[in-house]
Design an enzyme around this catalytic site. Structure first.
Site, PDB file in Angstrom:
ATOM      1  N   HIS A   1      14.836 -13.638  64.303  1.00 32.19           N
ATOM      2  CA  HIS A   1      16.554 -14.003  64.947  1.00 32.19           C
ATOM      3  C   HIS A   1      16.975 -15.554  64.268  1.00 32.19           C
ATOM      4  CE1 HIS A   1      15.288 -13.598  69.104  1.00 32.19           C
ATOM      5  NE2 HIS A   1      13.920 -14.033  68.453  1.00 32.19           N
TER       6      HIS A   1
ATOM      7  N   SER B   1      10.818  -9.792  68.710  1.00 35.27           N
ATOM      8  CA  SER B   1      10.061 -11.642  67.922  1.00 35.27           C
ATOM      9  C   SER B   1       8.969 -12.284  67.425  1.00 35.27           C
ATOM     10  CB  SER B   1      10.715 -12.214  69.351  1.00 35.27           C
ATOM     11  OG  SER B   1      10.826 -13.705  69.398  1.00 35.27           O
ATOM     12  N   ALA B   2       8.098 -12.579  69.247  1.00 41.48           N
ATOM     13  CA  ALA B   2       6.946 -13.608  69.240  1.00 41.48           C
ATOM     14  C   ALA B   2       5.860 -12.494  68.078  1.00 41.48           C
ATOM     15  CB  ALA B   2       6.278 -14.168  69.917  1.00 41.48           C
TER      16      ALA B   2
ATOM     17  N   GLU C   1      19.203 -10.925  64.017  1.00 40.50           N
ATOM     18  CA  GLU C   1      18.961  -9.735  64.766  1.00 40.50           C
ATOM     19  C   GLU C   1      19.565  -8.819  64.737  1.00 40.50           C
ATOM     20  OE1 GLU C   1      20.546 -12.582  68.338  1.00 40.50           O
ATOM     21  OE2 GLU C   1      18.564 -13.092  68.317  1.00 40.50           O
TER      22      GLU C   1
ATOM     23  N   GLY D   1       8.210 -13.517  73.589  1.00 38.76           N
ATOM     24  CA  GLY D   1       8.059 -14.814  74.435  1.00 38.76           C
ATOM     25  C   GLY D   1       7.714 -16.290  73.467  1.00 38.76           C
TER      26      GLY D   1
END
Length: 233
Positions: free
Chosen positions: A157, A120-121, A192, A88
């Protein structure tokens, strides 16, 4: 340490956590519960995030407890079997973790050997800082210092793509800015569909793509699954 650091939760055209699910299943073998930290969610609720994660983790026979439902977050982390941090907005995630005072507890527990999964985060906050996130600083944390489970930075990413006619900086140029002012830190551009698995002193790139490694004074280069990445540790 046992870390599974995933670039992204969802590939185009796939369901949530579809591509890394077998890696997650193997990584959490023998566990039946995980503590989930949903604080990176901004445009949807923590309960919605929990429901999404639980649906996938049901396949592994793992009960997911979200930290936002716990009366004592620090004690919950201290007693955790597994810690999972979702993606997020990285700034929102770090700010809330700082406010709840759980960063040190997470670090201690992971150094004791329990598994950590982040995407991700959730991968960003495993780094020394969140300075290589792609996110906008929609909130202001106390500092940019993160959990510091690893010595290098991750850019999730990561992409080489630049739209035709777009004159803005590429991702590589942004990372070059970082390594210019932080010359002693490696940055891993994690594409990714890929993830890094760390087990003790062993680190492995898993996925269909190479990973781009940056360090000041060195030419950025590609590393492939099976390559020796021990220098990052």
């Amino acid at each position: 340490m046992k870390l599974l650091l995933i670039s992204n939760s969802t590939n185009v055209g796939e369901a949530f956590l579809e591509y890394p699910k077998e890696q997650i299943r193997e990584f959490l073998s023998g566990r039946d519960e995980a503590i989930f930290i949903p604080y990176a969610a901004v445009t949807f609720s923590y309960d919605q995030y929990l429901e999404k994660v639980q649906k996938r983790f049901d396949e592994f026979g793992i009960k997911v407890r979200s930290i936002h439902h716990e009366d004592n977050p620090i004690k919950t982390i201290t007693n955790a079997q597994t810690i999972v941090i979702g993606g997020g907005n990285t700034f929102q995630l770090l700010k809330k973790m700082q406010e709840e005072g759980i960063i040190e507890a997470i670090r201690d527990r992971i150094f004791e050997g329990i598994p950590y999964i982040g995407w991700s985060a959730g991968s960003n906050v495993a780094c020394p800082t969140i300075c290589t996130t792609n996110d906008m600083p929609i909130v202001q944390p106390e500092s940019l210092k993160a959990i510091g489970l690893i010595k290098f930075q991750i850019n999730p990413h990561y992409t080489d793509f630049q739209p035709e006619g777009h004159a803005g900086e590429t991702r590589e140029q942004r990372i070059e800015e970082f390594i210019t002012v932080n010359p002693d830190i490696y940055v891993a551009g994690l594409r990714e569909g890929c993830m890094l698995k760390i087990d003790g002193n062993h680190i492995e790139l898993i996925g269909p793509h190479s990973m781009r490694i940056f360090r000041s004074g060195e030419k950025a280069c590609e590393f492939f699954p099976g390559d020796d990445l021990g220098f990052l540790l």
